[in-house]
Design a protein around this motif. Structure first.
Motif, PDB file in Angstrom:
ATOM      1  N   PHE A   1       0.835  -1.201   0.000  1.00 36.09           N
ATOM      2  CA  PHE A   1       0.000   0.000   0.000  1.00 36.09           C
ATOM      3  C   PHE A   1       0.871   1.254   0.000  1.00 36.09           C
ATOM      4  CE2 PHE A   1      -2.424   3.280   2.295  1.00 36.09           C
ATOM      5  CZ  PHE A   1      -3.556   3.314   1.522  1.00 36.09           C
ATOM      6  N   PHE A   2       1.900   1.243   0.847  1.00 34.14           N
ATOM      7  CA  PHE A   2       2.772   2.421   0.906  1.00 34.14           C
ATOM      8  C   PHE A   2       3.584   2.562  -0.373  1.00 34.14           C
ATOM      9  CE2 PHE A   2       2.512   4.729   4.839  1.00 34.14           C
ATOM     10  CZ  PHE A   2       1.677   3.924   5.574  1.00 34.14           C
ATOM     11  N   GLY A   3       3.942   1.425  -0.984  1.00 31.83           N
ATOM     12  CA  GLY A   3       4.629   1.498  -2.264  1.00 31.83           C
ATOM     13  C   GLY A   3       3.767   2.197  -3.303  1.00 31.83           C
ATOM     14  N   TYR A   4       2.488   1.830  -3.348  1.00 29.74           N
ATOM     15  CA  TYR A   4       1.567   2.464  -4.303  1.00 29.74           C
ATOM     16  C   TYR A   4       1.391   3.950  -3.984  1.00 29.74           C
ATOM     17  CZ  TYR A   4       0.148  -2.229  -5.823  1.00 29.74           C
ATOM     18  OH  TYR A   4       0.120  -3.498  -6.319  1.00 29.74           O
ATOM     19  N   LEU A   5       1.276   4.270  -2.689  1.00 27.49           N
ATOM     20  CA  LEU A   5       1.120   5.675  -2.302  1.00 27.49           C
ATOM     21  C   LEU A   5       2.309   6.490  -2.807  1.00 27.49           C
ATOM     22  CD1 LEU A   5      -0.191   5.986   1.383  1.00 27.49           C
ATOM     23  CD2 LEU A   5      -1.455   6.225  -0.717  1.00 27.49           C
ATOM     24  N   ASN A   6       3.520   5.941  -2.606  1.00 32.71           N
ATOM     25  CA  ASN A   6       4.712   6.645  -3.076  1.00 32.71           C
ATOM     26  C   ASN A   6       4.694   6.802  -4.590  1.00 32.71           C
ATOM     27  OD1 ASN A   6       5.868   7.212  -0.692  1.00 32.71           O
ATOM     28  ND2 ASN A   6       7.479   5.694  -0.801  1.00 32.71           N
ATOM     29  N   LEU A   7       4.253   5.744  -5.275  1.00 34.30           N
ATOM     30  CA  LEU A   7       4.164   5.814  -6.733  1.00 34.30           C
ATOM     31  C   LEU A   7       3.198   6.916  -7.163  1.00 34.30           C
ATOM     32  CD1 LEU A   7       4.877   4.440  -9.448  1.00 34.30           C
ATOM     33  CD2 LEU A   7       2.834   3.061  -9.151  1.00 34.30           C
ATOM     34  N   PHE A   8       2.085   6.989  -6.453  1.00 33.57           N
ATOM     35  CA  PHE A   8       1.066   8.004  -6.744  1.00 33.57           C
ATOM     36  C   PHE A   8       1.661   9.403  -6.609  1.00 33.57           C
ATOM     37  CE2 PHE A   8      -3.826   8.139  -6.192  1.00 33.57           C
ATOM     38  CZ  PHE A   8      -3.913   9.095  -7.177  1.00 33.57           C
ATOM     39  N   VAL A   9       2.340   9.620  -5.478  1.00 35.90           N
ATOM     40  CA  VAL A   9       2.933  10.937  -5.230  1.00 35.90           C
ATOM     41  C   VAL A   9       3.988  11.251  -6.292  1.00 35.90           C
ATOM     42  CG1 VAL A   9       4.360  12.234  -3.619  1.00 35.90           C
ATOM     43  CG2 VAL A   9       2.425  10.920  -2.769  1.00 35.90           C
ATOM     44  N   ALA A  10       4.838  10.260  -6.612  1.00 37.37           N
ATOM     45  CA  ALA A  10       5.896  10.490  -7.600  1.00 37.37           C
ATOM     46  C   ALA A  10       5.297  10.838  -8.961  1.00 37.37           C
ATOM     47  CB  ALA A  10       6.777   9.253  -7.715  1.00 37.37           C
ATOM     48  N   ALA A  11       4.236  10.122  -9.345  1.00 34.01           N
ATOM     49  CA  ALA A  11       3.604  10.384 -10.643  1.00 34.01           C
ATOM     50  C   ALA A  11       3.011  11.784 -10.674  1.00 34.01           C
ATOM     51  CB  ALA A  11       2.529   9.342 -10.916  1.00 34.01           C
ATOM     52  N   MET A  12       2.355  12.164  -9.569  1.00 34.67           N
ATOM     53  CA  MET A  12       1.731  13.489  -9.537  1.00 34.67           C
ATOM     54  C   MET A  12       2.792  14.586  -9.577  1.00 34.67           C
ATOM     55  SD  MET A  12      -1.255  14.758  -9.534  1.00 34.67           S
ATOM     56  CE  MET A  12      -1.820  16.452  -9.476  1.00 34.67           C
ATOM     57  N   LEU A  13       3.928  14.346  -8.900  1.00 38.28           N
ATOM     58  CA  LEU A  13       5.005  15.335  -8.921  1.00 38.28           C
ATOM     59  C   LEU A  13       5.587  15.457 -10.326  1.00 38.28           C
ATOM     60  CD1 LEU A  13       6.700  14.433  -5.548  1.00 38.28           C
ATOM     61  CD2 LEU A  13       5.554  16.565  -6.088  1.00 38.28           C
ATOM     62  N   THR A  14       5.698  14.310 -11.032  1.00 42.71           N
ATOM     63  CA  THR A  14       6.155  14.358 -12.418  1.00 42.71           C
ATOM     64  C   THR A  14       5.218  15.217 -13.249  1.00 42.71           C
ATOM     65  OG1 THR A  14       6.827  12.079 -12.082  1.00 42.71           O
ATOM     66  CG2 THR A  14       6.928  12.918 -14.325  1.00 42.71           C
ATOM     67  N   LEU A  15       3.929  15.032 -12.999  1.00 43.60           N
ATOM     68  CA  LEU A  15       2.911  15.766 -13.767  1.00 43.60           C
ATOM     69  C   LEU A  15       3.078  17.274 -13.591  1.00 43.60           C
ATOM     70  CD1 LEU A  15      -0.808  14.643 -13.700  1.00 43.60           C
ATOM     71  CD2 LEU A  15      -0.157  16.957 -14.168  1.00 43.60           C
ATOM     72  N   VAL A  16       3.287  17.723 -12.360  1.00 45.79           N
ATOM     73  CA  VAL A  16       3.322  19.174 -12.142  1.00 45.79           C
ATOM     74  C   VAL A  16       4.703  19.765 -12.369  1.00 45.79           C
ATOM     75  CG1 VAL A  16       1.391  19.158 -10.538  1.00 45.79           C
ATOM     76  CG2 VAL A  16       3.693  18.997  -9.654  1.00 45.79           C
ATOM     77  N   LEU A  17       5.748  18.917 -12.474  1.00 51.87           N
ATOM     78  CA  LEU A  17       7.088  19.472 -12.677  1.00 51.87           C
ATOM     79  C   LEU A  17       7.548  19.379 -14.137  1.00 51.87           C
ATOM     80  CD1 LEU A  17       9.204  18.426  -9.575  1.00 51.87           C
ATOM     81  CD2 LEU A  17       8.659  20.717 -10.350  1.00 51.87           C
ATOM     82  N   ALA A  18       6.871  18.560 -14.943  1.00 55.48           N
ATOM     83  CA  ALA A  18       7.329  18.342 -16.311  1.00 55.48           C
ATOM     84  C   ALA A  18       7.360  19.655 -17.076  1.00 55.48           C
ATOM     85  CB  ALA A  18       6.434  17.344 -17.016  1.00 55.48           C
ATOM     86  N   GLY A  19       8.349  19.763 -17.963  1.00 53.90           N
ATOM     87  CA  GLY A  19       8.521  20.999 -18.708  1.00 53.90           C
ATOM     88  C   GLY A  19       7.867  20.981 -20.071  1.00 53.90           C
ATOM     89  N   ASP A  20       7.278  19.874 -20.456  1.00 47.72           N
ATOM     90  CA  ASP A  20       6.492  19.880 -21.697  1.00 47.72           C
ATOM     91  C   ASP A  20       5.328  18.897 -21.595  1.00 47.72           C
ATOM     92  OD1 ASP A  20       7.163  17.266 -22.716  1.00 47.72           O
ATOM     93  OD2 ASP A  20       9.133  18.076 -23.176  1.00 47.72           O
ATOM     94  N   TYR A  21       4.451  18.965 -22.584  1.00 46.88           N
ATOM     95  CA  TYR A  21       3.198  18.212 -22.465  1.00 46.88           C
ATOM     96  C   TYR A  21       3.410  16.710 -22.524  1.00 46.88           C
ATOM     97  CZ  TYR A  21       0.430  22.401 -22.532  1.00 46.88           C
ATOM     98  OH  TYR A  21      -0.122  23.602 -22.183  1.00 46.88           O
ATOM     99  N   VAL A  22       4.472  16.273 -23.214  1.00 48.70           N
ATOM    100  CA  VAL A  22       4.721  14.831 -23.236  1.00 48.70           C
ATOM    101  C   VAL A  22       5.138  14.356 -21.850  1.00 48.70           C
ATOM    102  CG1 VAL A  22       6.037  12.999 -24.319  1.00 48.70           C
ATOM    103  CG2 VAL A  22       5.302  14.938 -25.664  1.00 48.70           C
TER     104      VAL A  22
END
Lengths: 640, 99
Positions: free
Chosen positions: A136-157
């Motif tokens: 469960f905590f592994g998935y939570l971390n994955l969720f947070v990491a994915a969301m951080l990627t989403l808001v930090l990415a420098g282009d739409y891809v």
């Protein structure tokens, strides 16, 4: 300096140095946590949750350092990019993996890692007896990491990468209790409905490649004012479709209520810090598209209006405490989408409401989890009642969230919602009235939830003994309650508007049709009416333990999620089902029949021809002679 | 000298040979009929060679003779083997290879 309405600011970051070179760590830490926890196996079962929580907290610390460093910079110099590597290049199209850290991503980073960390801490207590807690905590971390990627990415891809990661993590977490059929189905539903939205983002990115030759924010924002109106509107509408999927906006709202099948901390994470905020982020981040495409913005406002009423109405009729809160999330995200659709005047308030909503909704979801924890995982509010004495801390913190969401003067939600209503009234009075009415309904359904859970008559089963949750769960609640109360300080001295203006543009000064103080008073009055109605209908009466059957047609519609699922089933699923069945029959009979028919007839012909092989030499000799004679005759015919 | 009688003789010999192959059951006789057909064609080749004044037909006739000699060796060996196993030289008895 006033930037005219039509000119959205160009994204022009400086290269990262100093503390900003730590930027990649913000994503890498939770990603590392996810990898370690998911690959580490059972030997990590004893302390895996501590690793996961530590990674989230460390990520928060790095975000905080970055934020403080950013505060120290000049306001024109607060956009930083870190180039990591080239992802792929094909012809003259090139996609870089680069991170963009500016005022907007900074706020998101703090919200995601901050609220995310609190939810991690809370989950230590909530998931204590679950044997799959490490996963469960592994998935939570994955969720947070994915969301951080989403808001930090420098282009739409890059955004798309995080976008899909969030979809995957939400699928894994909603279906975490996969032994329950309902959870497994809800996870699939969330994934499939999100896929519809994802098509919007991938097509939008594709259209940007065609129009601008790149999907980097820098390139797109610089060239957007020169692009054709049609292309911008198309991109805007595709991005809106994407936002509808992730943010559960009409018409892709149906997955959100079913997503309540996941463990409660997941609901808090989805509804407050990650996932549903992604759509709002996408629209505000793409302000250079939407500011130049007023038609697409109109679409955004309409979707926002519909969803804010839709969610609110559903919230009024649900007896499941989590589903009521889910309806409320839908409605509040509707407010944010509405605000972001208003253009430059609204972007900052959309983000402001997103932040305060992140605080009070996480607070209330975790509070609901605490109540369920004490009530043996019962979610039916009709089985609650008078819990304020049994769970004083949960009640007190929940009350803070409640006062914030209905917009009680002074609480965070008051400031953020009030600003949206005021801006909406200034821009378009129909939209403004819609927002105002929505606030009244919010007051109604939240008061109903509050009364049914913490007040009114006791309706528990005999063998249920409600008790306060352990400290590891109540401390995050207290922290979130404090944020729910104090979140309004972000608006002090118009700070958030000034802070975000280099990203989203500076709005024109325009005054509302009636003084803003009058609008605030009106909003409070409407909310008061909603609260009073709830008191009359719920608080002043005996609440039945079983939901009454004889109810009005409106209540029945709201209980059935306004027939959203029925519509999908009748209009999309069943005809699709029938089409597939017919295609299958066609394939089996027509296509397979044709192929099999050729094979059968060839076999029949071969069976006949076979008989010519008699085994007698004279037969062969005769046929050779006949053949030779035919050749000779043919030569004669040709030559004569 | 006219070539016609030679060609007619060749045709007659070829016809006798081919009819013999078709109607006889004895493998040795069929074999002799095949030889007859080969020699009929040799006669035709040599006749055309003489009348056209070139050597091509005579060279071809030598080829045919060589092939016929080789064929006789292989063919007689096969017939001998069949006779040893089946005690019969009738080709109708060796008809197992069929549909």
């Amino acid at each position: 300096m006033l930037v005219p309405m039509s000119a959205a600011p160009v994204v022009d970051p400086t290269s990262a140095h100093g503390a900003f070179t730590l930027l990649w760590l913000v994503i890498a830490l939770p990603a590392l946590g996810a990898v370690v926890l998911l690959l580490g196996g059972r030997r990590l079962d004893k302390f895996g949750h501590l690793i996961g929580t530590a990674m989230a907290v460390l990520s928060f610390v790095v975000s905080l350092i970055l934020f403080i460093t950013l505060l120290g910079r000049d306001s024109a110099d607060r956009s930083v990019s870190q180039h990591l590597w080239t992802w792929f290049s094909a012809g003259h199209y090139k996609v870089e993996i680069s991170l963009l850290y500016d005022q907007l991503s900074a706020l998101f980073l703090l919200l995601i890692t901050g609220v995310g960390s609190l939810i991690h801490v809370y989950s230590i207590g909530y998931m204590e007896h679950d044997e799959r807690r490490r996963r469960f905590f592994g998935y939570l971390n994955l969720f947070v990491a994915a969301m951080l990627t989403l808001v930090l990415a420098g282009d739409y891809v890059g955004v798309f990468l995080g976008w899909e990661g969030v979809g995957l993590a939400s699928y894994l977490l909603i279906g975490f209790w996969q032994h329950k059929t309902s959870a497994a189905v809800a996870a699939k539903k969330a994934f499939i409905v999100n896929r519809v939205g994802d098509i919007g983002l991938s097509l939008g990115a594709g259209l940007m490649f065609v129009t601008f030759g790149s999907t980097a924010f820098t390139v797109v924002s610089a060239n957007a004012p020169h692009a054709s109106k049609a292309a911008l509107t198309a991109i805007g509408l595709l991005l809106l479709l994407a936002a509808c999927g992730k943010s559960a906006q009409f018409p892709l709202q149906s997955w959100l209520l079913d997503a309540m099948e996941g463990p409660t901390p997941v609901s808090a994470l989805i509804h407050a810090a990650t996932m549903v905020t992604a759509g709002v982020y996408l629209i505000v981040r793409s302000n250079f598209i939407f500011t130049n495409a007023p038609d697409a913005r109109t679409g955004v406002v309409i979707i926002g209006c519909i969803t804010l009423m839709w969610g609110a109405i559903i919230g009024c009729a649900k007896d499941d405490i989590k589903k009521t809160l889910a309806g409320s999330t839908m409605s509040q995200i509707g407010y944010m989408i509405l605000a972001s659709g208003l253009g430059v005047v609204g972007y900052a308030f959309a983000i402001f409401h997103l932040l305060t909503h992140g605080f009070f909704k996480a607070n209330m979801f975790l509070g609901a989890g605490s109540v369920m924890h004490g009530m043996d995982d019962d979610v039916d509010m009709r089985h609650y009642g008078a819990l304020r004495k049994a769970m004083p801390i949960t009640f007190a913190t929940f009350a803070m969230g409640y006062l914030a969401i209905i917009g009680f003067p002074g609480f965070s939600g008051f400031w953020s919602k009030d600003k949206i209503i005021e801006t909406a009234l200034t821009e378009n009075w129909v939209v403004g009235l819609c927002a105002l009415l929505g606030a009244g309904i919010t007051g109604f359904y939240m008061t109903r939830l509050m009364l049914m859970t913490y007040f009114t008559n006791k309706r528990w089963e005999k063998d249920v003994h409600p008790h306060e949750s352990p400290k590891v769960m109540t401390y995050p609640l207290i922290a979130l309650a404090a944020l729910s109360v104090l979140g309004g300080v972000l608006l002090a001295g118009n700070w958030i508007v000034d802070w975000l203006s280099p990203v989203v543009g500076v709005p024109h000064e325009s005054s509302p049709p009636i003084p803003s103080l009058a609008i605030s008073a009106l909003a409070v009055l409407v909310v008061a009416v909603g609260v009073a109605t709830a008191w009359l209908l719920v608080g002043a009466q005996e609440v039945p333990r079983v939901a009454p059957e004889k109810v009005s047609v409106f209540t029945r519609a709201a209980r059935a999620d306004l027939y959203g699922d029925a519509f999908n089933e009748e209009i999309l699923m069943r005809p699709g089902d029938r089409l597939i069945r017919d295609l299958d029959t066609f394939d089996r009979t027509a296509v397979d029949g044709f192929v099999n028919g050729i094979a059968t007839s060839l076999t029949a012909i071969a069976n006949r021809l076979r008989l010519a092989q008699t085994g007698y030499v004279r037969t062969y000799a005769l046929s050779m002679l006949g053949g030779a004679a035919i050749v000779v005759l043919a030569l004669l015919v040709v030559n004569l | 000298m006219s070539a016609t009688p030679f060609i007619v003789l060749s045709a007659i010999l070829f016809s006798i040979g081919s009819i013999g192959v078709l109607v006889r059951r004895n493998a040795i006789v069929m074999f002799m009929c095949v030889e007859l057909m080969l020699n009929a064609s040799n006669l035709a080749l040599i006749t055309f060679s003489r009348s056209s004044g070139t050597l091509d037909g005579q060279i071809a006739a030598f080829f045919v003779m060589v092939v016929a000699a080789a064929e006789v060796v292989v063919g007689l060996a096969i017939i001998m083997t069949i006779f040893r196993t089946r005690r019969s030289a009738s080709v109708d008895d060796a008809s197992l290879l069929k549909y």
